[in-house]
Design a protein around this motif. Structure first.
Motif, mmCIF file in Angstrom:
data_model
loop_
_atom_site.group_PDB
_atom_site.id
_atom_site.type_symbol
_atom_site.label_atom_id
_atom_site.label_comp_id
_atom_site.label_asym_id
_atom_site.label_seq_id
_atom_site.Cartn_x
_atom_site.Cartn_y
_atom_site.Cartn_z
ATOM 1 N N ARG A 1 0.614 -1.604 0.071
ATOM 2 C CA ARG A 1 -0.221 -0.227 -0.019
ATOM 3 C C ARG A 1 0.728 1.637 0.070
ATOM 4 O O ARG A 1 0.400 2.675 -0.251
ATOM 5 C CB ARG A 1 -0.625 0.110 1.488
ATOM 6 N N GLU A 2 2.269 2.036 0.420
ATOM 7 C CA GLU A 2 3.188 1.792 0.565
ATOM 8 C C GLU A 2 3.335 2.574 -0.931
ATOM 9 O O GLU A 2 3.299 3.874 -1.580
ATOM 10 C CB GLU A 2 4.603 1.986 1.380
ATOM 11 N N ALA A 3 3.134 1.661 -1.816
ATOM 12 C CA ALA A 3 4.092 1.744 -2.530
ATOM 13 C C ALA A 3 3.082 2.041 -3.653
ATOM 14 O O ALA A 3 3.639 3.313 -4.907
ATOM 15 C CB ALA A 3 4.271 -0.106 -3.621
ATOM 16 N N ALA A 4 1.944 2.087 -3.466
ATOM 17 C CA ALA A 4 0.638 2.774 -3.989
ATOM 18 C C ALA A 4 0.205 3.377 -3.641
ATOM 19 O O ALA A 4 -0.841 4.527 -4.334
ATOM 20 C CB ALA A 4 -0.775 1.146 -3.341
ATOM 21 N N GLY A 5 0.751 4.216 -2.895
ATOM 22 C CA GLY A 5 0.388 5.877 -2.373
ATOM 23 C C GLY A 5 -1.214 5.978 -1.517
ATOM 24 O O GLY A 5 -1.661 6.821 -1.598
ATOM 25 N N SER B 1 6.788 4.294 5.134
ATOM 26 C CA SER B 1 8.067 4.017 6.227
ATOM 27 C C SER B 1 9.072 3.152 5.958
ATOM 28 O O SER B 1 10.238 4.041 5.264
ATOM 29 C CB SER B 1 7.275 2.860 7.448
ATOM 30 N N ALA B 2 8.784 2.093 5.542
ATOM 31 C CA ALA B 2 9.862 1.409 4.494
ATOM 32 C C ALA B 2 10.142 2.093 3.319
ATOM 33 O O ALA B 2 11.503 2.364 2.610
ATOM 34 C CB ALA B 2 9.597 0.032 3.954
ATOM 35 N N LEU B 3 9.176 2.432 2.546
ATOM 36 C CA LEU B 3 9.141 3.427 1.275
ATOM 37 C C LEU B 3 9.940 5.121 1.352
ATOM 38 O O LEU B 3 9.722 5.301 0.433
ATOM 39 C CB LEU B 3 8.401 3.291 0.121
ATOM 40 N N ALA B 4 10.237 5.146 2.508
ATOM 41 C CA ALA B 4 10.622 6.935 3.114
ATOM 42 C C ALA B 4 12.104 6.033 4.191
ATOM 43 O O ALA B 4 12.430 7.521 4.111
ATOM 44 C CB ALA B 4 9.904 7.496 3.817
ATOM 45 N N TYR C 1 16.669 4.379 12.425
ATOM 46 C CA TYR C 1 16.616 5.101 13.802
ATOM 47 C C TYR C 1 14.390 4.480 14.942
ATOM 48 O O TYR C 1 14.157 5.560 15.233
ATOM 49 C CB TYR C 1 16.703 6.978 13.634
ATOM 50 N N GLY C 2 14.144 4.355 13.556
ATOM 51 C CA GLY C 2 12.052 3.497 14.042
ATOM 52 C C GLY C 2 11.475 3.826 12.702
ATOM 53 O O GLY C 2 11.746 3.955 11.411
ATOM 54 N N ASN C 3 10.496 2.707 12.514
ATOM 55 C CA ASN C 3 10.088 2.908 11.105
ATOM 56 C C ASN C 3 8.155 2.626 12.325
ATOM 57 O O ASN C 3 8.090 2.358 13.156
ATOM 58 C CB ASN C 3 9.334 1.428 11.228
ATOM 59 N N ASN C 4 7.791 4.309 11.739
ATOM 60 C CA ASN C 4 6.578 5.105 12.237
ATOM 61 C C ASN C 4 5.450 3.961 11.713
ATOM 62 O O ASN C 4 4.948 3.871 12.197
ATOM 63 C CB ASN C 4 6.760 6.346 11.544
ATOM 64 N N HIS C 5 5.395 2.890 10.435
ATOM 65 C CA HIS C 5 4.553 2.426 9.983
ATOM 66 C C HIS C 5 5.336 1.177 9.650
ATOM 67 O O HIS C 5 6.363 0.427 9.314
ATOM 68 C CB HIS C 5 4.185 3.009 8.593
ATOM 69 N N GLY C 6 4.164 -0.454 9.510
ATOM 70 C CA GLY C 6 4.418 -1.565 9.039
ATOM 71 C C GLY C 6 5.181 -2.368 10.024
ATOM 72 O O GLY C 6 4.798 -3.613 9.875
ATOM 73 N N GLN D 1 7.053 -4.058 20.531
ATOM 74 C CA GLN D 1 5.642 -3.072 20.733
ATOM 75 C C GLN D 1 4.239 -3.404 20.177
ATOM 76 O O GLN D 1 3.431 -3.328 20.615
ATOM 77 C CB GLN D 1 5.545 -1.775 20.815
ATOM 78 N N GLN D 2 4.302 -3.452 19.281
ATOM 79 C CA GLN D 2 2.836 -4.659 18.122
ATOM 80 C C GLN D 2 3.141 -5.632 18.656
ATOM 81 O O GLN D 2 1.612 -6.336 18.816
ATOM 82 C CB GLN D 2 2.799 -4.391 16.748
#
Ligand code: FDA
Length: 497
Positions: free
Chosen positions: A196-200, A205-208, A213-218, A223-224
């Motif tokens: 879904r990141e790739a599809a916009g 997160s991975a694609l940013a 220093y951590g992933n904000n999404h995905g 913690q999850q």
């Protein structure tokens, strides 16, 4: 709470500590976890919990005034920069011959790692944990760990078509043309989210370029997964920004645990003492080893045996890059989550991950983190004069790792007519041989502890993290750390409580 009496105290909130907390809580035991790093549950000034790999700020490093990026040069230019000193998420802990990277915060290494969740090949398991029955690990505990961690694999069709894995497809092509087995590497990243990141249609997160220093999404960090389930029992509490400095037998039974409370500048703001019936050392290979070696040498736990501090290895980590031809671009958009590897373990003692260089520009570079069968083992010891624990690893001990990695990349370079990159780790330096992401050992199972992690001289003290593993797992380590913790805590709950 200072002065409290606790049934169980867990030092550290990484994989080992999180497994222990969940299973003990499910067995009806109240658990308190102490973590030296921050909670990482509150957005910073930019609205995000974690900062980007390309824009390190105060959140990036543990108590440093300058970044210490693992890949510290680009085009021969140093890329490190000044940052405010803060209890950031990644610790680049420097010992004499090696820099050991570790996660700091609630979730430990799961906050900063690549999420690569690899179960060793069964035929290699005897070298990983010689005293553990492979049948129980592969029948019960590896499947349990994989399920709880949420391990999955990239959809091969999407992999073949997405721009963000062009670099990994180049890696596959080169591996296969040289006759090496290519494998997909499982990961705890949510693969649907990445698509879904790739599809916009989902926040990137991975694609940013988020990762170190951590992933904000995905990413499904602890913690999850384990920690969320542990907290849902209502029996688990956590004290972030508290560093355990002492554990010693208490007069009336149990153990006196001393912890220093830290502010986000790293200063000690309070010292707290509690008593716990049982204490689990889950501070990671380095953290647990440092504590045990200190406590033995300074007289708090003098009866710990002489194996404490020994058997430490770097999982054979070594990094390198290759310069590709202009007809082999690796892509401007690269997923920060690796998903592919080259398996030459049997023939050459090397398992290479095709790693991203998410710089946002075309680099024509292939980058690899290789795990090798490096035989060297180091020892932690107490330096009384300096008042600290030292590790006797030497940089020259990486040479076997370089030789093993070359069994893959010399052949690929010869076949492709390419050369190594010399601009990623210094000025004309090919090998990233100064670091590890995978510290293992220091309180080895069956040597410093019994076969379930008990520190037998002290009933109620246990080791339950990467310190138990004798220096190498043949692949990335956290699935093995998790599975071993599942095995040990099941036994401890059944027999000791
Ligand atoms: P872990 O290090 O996770 O947790 C220990 C915790 O204890 C930390 O949170 C620490 O702050 C805390 N602590 C230490 N001393 C303390 C004290 N005195 N008092 C209180 N708290 C204390 N592995 C893998 O399998 N796949 C991968 O893709 C990667 N990638 C990767 C990238 C990077 C950048 C790093 C640094 C590491 C990886 N790893 C990895 C390695 C993996 O993250 C690591 O093996 C595990 O996190 C180790 O788990 P443990 O439970 O042993 O300790």
């Amino acid at each position: 709470v200072s002065g409290a009496r606790l049934p169980v105290l867990v030092i550290g909130t990484g994989y080992g500590g999180s497994v222990a907390a969940l299973r003990l809580a499910q067995a009806g035991v109240d658990v308190h976890m102490v973590e030296m790093g921050m909670a990482w549950d509150t957005p910073g000034p930019d609205g995000k919990v974690f900062c980007n790999t390309l824009e390190p700020d105060h959140r990036s490093y543990w108590l440093r005034t300058r970044t210490k990026a693992p890949l510290n040069y680009f085009l021969g230019l140093p890329i490190d920069r000044d940052i405010p000193r803060h209890t950031g998420i990644l610790d680049a802990e420097e010992f004499g011959g090696i820099t050991v990277y570790q996660g700091r915060g609630v979730g430990g290494g799961s906050l900063v790692n690549g999420g690569m969740a690899v179960t060793p090949r069964r035929e290699n398991f005897g070298a990983v944990l010689p005293s553990v029955d492979p049948a129980e690990m592969y029948g019960v505990y590896y499947p349990r760990a994989n399920a709880e961690l949420g391990v999955g694999t990239v959809d091969p069709d999407w992999f073949d078509s997405t721009e963000c894995y062009r670099y990994a497809r180049v890696g596959r092509k080169h591996a296969q043309r040289s006759g090496f087995p290519f494998v997909f590497v499982p990961d705890v990243y949510d693969w649907d989210h990445m698509e879904r990141e790739a599809a916009g249609t989902a926040p990137k997160s991975a694609l940013a370029g988020e990762i170190l220093y951590g992933n904000n999404h995905g990413k499904k960090s602890l913690q999850q997964t384990y920690l969320a389930r542990a907290r849902a029992t209502g029996r688990v509490s956590v004290s972030p920004l508290h560093r355990v400095v002492s554990v010693a037998p208490a007069g009336g039974g149990g153990y006196t645990v001393v912890a220093e409370q830290l502010d986000t500048g790293g200063a000690v703001t309070a010292t707290k003492t509690v008593t716990a019936d049982r204490v689990f050392f889950a501070a990671g290979s380095v953290g647990t080893s440092k504590l045990l070696v200190t406590l033995k040498a300074t007289g708090a736990l003098p009866l710990l045996n002489d194996e404490v501090g020994r058997g430490w290895g770097d999982n054979g980590n070594v990094m390198c890059g290759r310069a590709n031809h202009l007809w082999d671009p690796t892509g401007r958009l690269q997923s920060a989550i690796p998903c592919a590897g080259i398996d030459n373990w049997a023939a050459g003692g090397a398992f290479a991950e095709v790693a991203p260089l998410p710089t946002g520009i075309e680099t024509y570079a292939s980058f690899y983190l290789t795990i090798t069968a490096n035989p060297h083992r180091a020892r932690f010891s107490w330096n009384a004069a300096a008042g600290r624990v030292e590790l006797d690893w030497r940089t020259a001990w990486k040479q076997p790792s370089i030789d093993m990695a070359r069994t893959i990349f010399d052949r690929i370079n010869a076949k492709e007519g390419t050369i190594y990159r010399t601009d990623l780790f210094g000025v004309y330096k090919i090998w990233g041989d100064h670091l590890t992401y995978h510290p293992l050992g220091g309180a080895v199972l069956g040597r410093a502890t019994d076969h379930y992690g008990r520190l037998t001289a002290y009933p109620g003290l246990y080791v339950i993290d990467g310190a138990l593993i004798p220096g190498n797992t043949t692949v990335n380590p956290f699935v093995t750390i998790t599975a071993l913790a599942e095995r040990n805590i099941e036994k401890i709950i059944a027999t000791d409580l």
